[in-house]
Design a protein around this motif. Structure first.
Motif, PDB file in Angstrom:
ATOM      1  N   LEU A 115     -63.238 -16.200  42.821  1.00 59.95           N
ATOM      2  CA  LEU A 115     -64.558 -16.667  42.398  1.00 59.95           C
ATOM      3  C   LEU A 115     -64.667 -16.643  40.879  1.00 59.95           C
ATOM      4  N   LEU A 116     -64.203 -15.555  40.265  1.00 65.45           N
ATOM      5  CA  LEU A 116     -64.249 -15.463  38.804  1.00 65.45           C
ATOM      6  C   LEU A 116     -63.383 -16.534  38.154  1.00 65.45           C
ATOM      7  N   SER A 117     -62.228 -16.782  38.737  1.00 66.97           N
ATOM      8  CA  SER A 117     -61.344 -17.820  38.223  1.00 66.97           C
ATOM      9  C   SER A 117     -62.003 -19.197  38.318  1.00 66.97           C
ATOM     10  N   ARG A 119     -65.107 -23.707  31.387  1.00 63.61           N
ATOM     11  CA  ARG A 119     -64.221 -24.439  30.470  1.00 63.61           C
ATOM     12  C   ARG A 119     -64.471 -25.946  30.569  1.00 63.61           C
ATOM     13  N   TYR A 120     -64.656 -26.432  31.779  1.00 70.31           N
ATOM     14  CA  TYR A 120     -64.910 -27.855  31.976  1.00 70.31           C
ATOM     15  C   TYR A 120     -66.231 -28.255  31.333  1.00 70.31           C
ATOM     16  N   ILE A 121     -67.259 -27.443  31.479  1.00 77.31           N
ATOM     17  CA  ILE A 121     -68.566 -27.740  30.871  1.00 77.31           C
ATOM     18  C   ILE A 121     -68.441 -27.756  29.352  1.00 77.31           C
ATOM     19  N   LYS A 122     -67.701 -26.799  28.778  1.00 76.89           N
ATOM     20  CA  LYS A 122     -67.494 -26.774  27.319  1.00 76.89           C
ATOM     21  C   LYS A 122     -66.760 -28.023  26.853  1.00 76.89           C
TER      22      LYS A 122
END
Length: 142
Positions: A4-6, A13-16
């Motif tokens: 879940l954390l991964s 990262r994708y949003i950034k």
């Protein structure tokens, strides 16, 4: 829990990356409103890097789907009526003359890895500007 954390980290990262791509289109790209960049184009423009250049687009230029523009080693300048084809990769410093372009899946780069006398690649780059003249067409997969 680790999975879940991964997954959350990957989503973050994708949003950034998505927000950086969106903001680059408005804050970094210099050019008239008659220049077109497809939404799927990846703009590797990072002004935090000291050697990073700009993407400069003149009127009538267009960058098609899934192309990559990288200015980490220098400016990419597209003069009037230049077209970058689907899936092409342009790594600066590169200047395209008027009415020129590249077809699908081409690579035009101003950077090259330095190879030692023994034939081993190093982590250093040799960066030299590439100039494509006016009225030049580079065919697909070049």
């Amino acid at each position: 829990m680790g999975s879940l954390l991964s997954t959350l980290r990957d989503i973050w990262r994708y949003i950034k990356q998505l927000s950086r791509q969106f903001l680059n289109r408005f804050s970094v790209v210099r050019g008239p409103s008659k220049a077109f960049i497809d939404l799927s184009v990846r703009l590797d423009i990072d002004k935090r890097r000291p050697e990073s250049g700009d993407l400069i687009m003149a009127s009538g230029t267009h960058i098609e789907a899934r192309a990559v523009i990288n200015t980490w080693h220098g400016t990419v300048k597209l003069n009037e009526n230049v077209g970058i084809g689907i899936g092409s990769i342009i790594i600066g410093p590169v200047i395209f003359g008027k009415n020129s372009g590249v077809a699908q899946h081409c690579l035009v780069t101003g950077e090259n890895r330095i190879v030692t006398a023994e034939g081993r690649s190093t982590s250093d780059y040799d960066v030299r500007p590439v100039t494509i003249g006016e009225n030049v067409w580079i065919g697909a997969n070049a």
